[in-house]
Motif scaffolding. Structure first.
Motif, short mmCIF file in Angstrom:
data_model
loop_
_atom_site.label_atom_id
_atom_site.label_comp_id
_atom_site.label_asym_id
_atom_site.label_seq_id
_atom_site.Cartn_x
_atom_site.Cartn_y
_atom_site.Cartn_z
N ARG A 93 0.82 -1.20 0.00
CA ARG A 93 0.00 0.00 0.00
C ARG A 93 0.85 1.26 0.00
O ARG A 93 0.37 2.33 -0.36
CB ARG A 93 -0.96 -0.01 1.20
N ARG A 94 2.11 1.12 0.37
CA ARG A 94 3.08 2.20 0.21
C ARG A 94 4.10 1.77 -0.84
O ARG A 94 4.35 0.57 -1.02
CB ARG A 94 3.76 2.51 1.54
N PRO A 95 4.71 2.71 -1.54
CA PRO A 95 5.68 2.34 -2.57
C PRO A 95 6.76 1.41 -2.02
O PRO A 95 7.37 1.71 -0.98
CB PRO A 95 6.27 3.68 -3.01
N THR A 96 6.96 0.28 -2.68
CA THR A 96 7.86 -0.77 -2.21
C THR A 96 8.79 -1.19 -3.33
O THR A 96 8.34 -1.57 -4.41
CB THR A 96 7.05 -1.99 -1.71
N ARG A 97 10.09 -1.15 -3.07
CA ARG A 97 11.06 -1.62 -4.05
C ARG A 97 10.94 -3.14 -4.17
O ARG A 97 10.89 -3.85 -3.16
CB ARG A 97 12.47 -1.23 -3.63
N ILE A 98 10.91 -3.63 -5.40
CA ILE A 98 10.73 -5.07 -5.61
C ILE A 98 11.95 -5.83 -5.10
O ILE A 98 11.82 -6.83 -4.40
CB ILE A 98 10.48 -5.37 -7.10
N GLY A 99 13.15 -5.36 -5.44
CA GLY A 99 14.34 -6.07 -5.00
C GLY A 99 14.29 -7.53 -5.42
O GLY A 99 13.96 -7.85 -6.55
N ALA A 100 14.59 -8.42 -4.46
CA ALA A 100 14.61 -9.85 -4.75
C ALA A 100 13.29 -10.53 -4.40
O ALA A 100 13.19 -11.76 -4.47
CB ALA A 100 15.75 -10.51 -3.98
N GLN A 101 12.28 -9.76 -4.03
CA GLN A 101 11.01 -10.36 -3.65
C GLN A 101 10.33 -11.04 -4.84
O GLN A 101 10.39 -10.54 -5.96
CB GLN A 101 10.07 -9.30 -3.08
N ALA A 102 9.68 -12.16 -4.58
CA ALA A 102 8.97 -12.91 -5.62
C ALA A 102 7.48 -12.66 -5.50
O ALA A 102 6.91 -12.72 -4.40
CB ALA A 102 9.27 -14.40 -5.48
N PHE A 103 6.85 -12.37 -6.65
CA PHE A 103 5.42 -12.14 -6.67
C PHE A 103 4.78 -12.87 -7.85
O PHE A 103 5.22 -12.72 -8.99
CB PHE A 103 5.09 -10.65 -6.79
N ASP A 104 3.77 -13.64 -7.56
CA ASP A 104 2.83 -14.18 -8.57
C ASP A 104 1.53 -14.41 -7.83
O ASP A 104 1.08 -15.54 -7.64
CB ASP A 104 3.37 -15.47 -9.19
N HIS A 105 0.94 -13.31 -7.36
CA HIS A 105 -0.19 -13.35 -6.44
C HIS A 105 -1.26 -12.34 -6.85
O HIS A 105 -0.96 -11.30 -7.43
CB HIS A 105 0.26 -13.03 -5.02
N ALA A 106 -2.50 -12.66 -6.49
CA ALA A 106 -3.61 -11.76 -6.73
C ALA A 106 -3.85 -10.89 -5.50
O ALA A 106 -3.91 -11.39 -4.37
CB ALA A 106 -4.88 -12.55 -7.05
N PHE A 107 -3.98 -9.61 -5.74
CA PHE A 107 -4.26 -8.65 -4.69
C PHE A 107 -5.73 -8.22 -4.83
O PHE A 107 -6.20 -7.92 -5.92
CB PHE A 107 -3.33 -7.44 -4.81
#
Length: 336
Positions: free
Chosen positions: A226-240
């Motif tokens: 909900r606040r600007p977040t650097r992706i970095g090494a985080q993995a995402f394949d999710h529905a919000f």
């Protein structure tokens, strides 16, 4: 700029032509293929914003739905099975034999659509999916209109009507990278991209990326974007989760910036969810892209909705009209 007729740029395996049309205006240049209704190029003030292929034939088999309209049901259906009105349907399990993904082995992304209209600032494509195509019930008439909707804004309006009760979940699967070089290749990693998603909840998934059925709060988790977040090494394949129903007019569903870019992308949509995908599987397409060199924000219905009674319905019945609007809005920002 006056509208131009679509031009042939390649040939499908069955001999039908692959056609391309172009829109220009308000800082945007957009090229679209009839193959998959693909956004092949999207430039903002001459700078590429999306992954695209020089060889149109790559879109026939190789690309992971780059820029395409995916359906009849975007995202995953567990086991390739669902039940509607007491009738069970079997769909191709085209993801590791475990799940049905993005409408099947061909789906809408690898079908030839028809350019129904090409105007100065908009173009419309249509596709008729046969009753039983990829296992889905009902013939489905689909329309996709791309329009330049204002400075830096490209709007996609998707509609569908069916002859039998069916399930529908359409989205656009464009891969974005705000740090692409002028020639668009090679694409740098997305680690320095910053994402903001105005969602209070997300859908946890199992090891096969299928929703568990839980709608979980993002607070206190790494899914709180909900606040600007650097992706970095985080993995995402999710529905919000944005809400429990489709809304009439598009609302902000995501914002992307990147250190080193003076462009911001805001995505607006009418859908109840948005899938955030980090492009982790890009390298497997054999196109020269490394993993995590682009990201997708895919407004859509809840994944696997037909198998979760607690999720908003994705059922479309005869006489009803499915409607989904997605808008990509690019703006110039202070250099980061």
């Amino acid at each position: 700029m006056p509208a131009r007729d679509p031009v042939p740029v390649g040939t499908m395996p069955d001999g039908r032509p692959i056609l391309e049309a172009r829109l220009e205006g308000d800082g945007l240049g957009v090229t679209v293929l009839n193959l998959g209704a693909v956004i092949r190029r999207l430039d903002f003030h001459g700078h590429p914003m999306v992954l695209g292929r020089d060889d149109p034939h790559d879109y026939v088999a190789k690309t992971p739905q780059c820029g395409a309209i995916v359906g009849r049901f975007a995202n995953r259906i567990a086991g390739g099975r669902f039940t509607l009105d007491g009738i069970s349907y079997e769909l191709p399990r085209n993801e590791a034999g475990r799940a049905h993904l993005h409408g099947g082995s061909r789906g809408f992304s690898r079908r030839n659509w028809t350019f129904a209209d090409v105007a100065d600032r908009s173009l419309t494509l249509t596709y008729r999916a046969a009753d039983g195509e990829e296992g889905y019930p009902g013939a489905l008439d689909v329309t996709c209109t791309y329009a330049i909707a204002g400075p830096g804004a490209l709007r996609a309006t998707l509609t569908a009507a069916t002859t039998k009760p069916t399930i529908v979940n359409l989205t656009n699967h464009t891969y974005f990278n705000l740090l692409l070089p002028p020639e668009g290749f090679p694409a740098p990693a997305i680690d320095d991209h910053v994402v903001e998603i105005p969602a209070d909840a997300y859908l946890p998934v199992d090891e096969a990326q299928i929703p568990t059925g839980e709608i979980a709060p993002v607070a206190g988790t790494r899914f709180d974007l909900r606040r600007p977040t650097r992706i970095g090494a985080q993995a995402f394949d999710h529905a919000f989760v944005l809400g429990r129903e489709t809304v009439a007019e598009p609302r902000p569903v995501g914002r992307v910036t990147a250190a080193g870019s003076d462009v911001a992308l805001t995505v607006l949509a009418t859908a109840p969810a948005v899938q955030v995908y980090d492009g982790a599987q890009l390298a497997k397409a054999g196109l020269g892209y490394a993993a995590r060199t682009a990201l997708c924000l895919e407004p859509e219905a809840f994944p696997d909705a037909p198998n979760h009674p607690g999720f908003p319905s994705a059922v479309l019945r005869p006489g009803e009209t499915y409607r989904q609007i997605i808008e990509y809005r690019f703006t110039k920002e202070t250099t980061r």
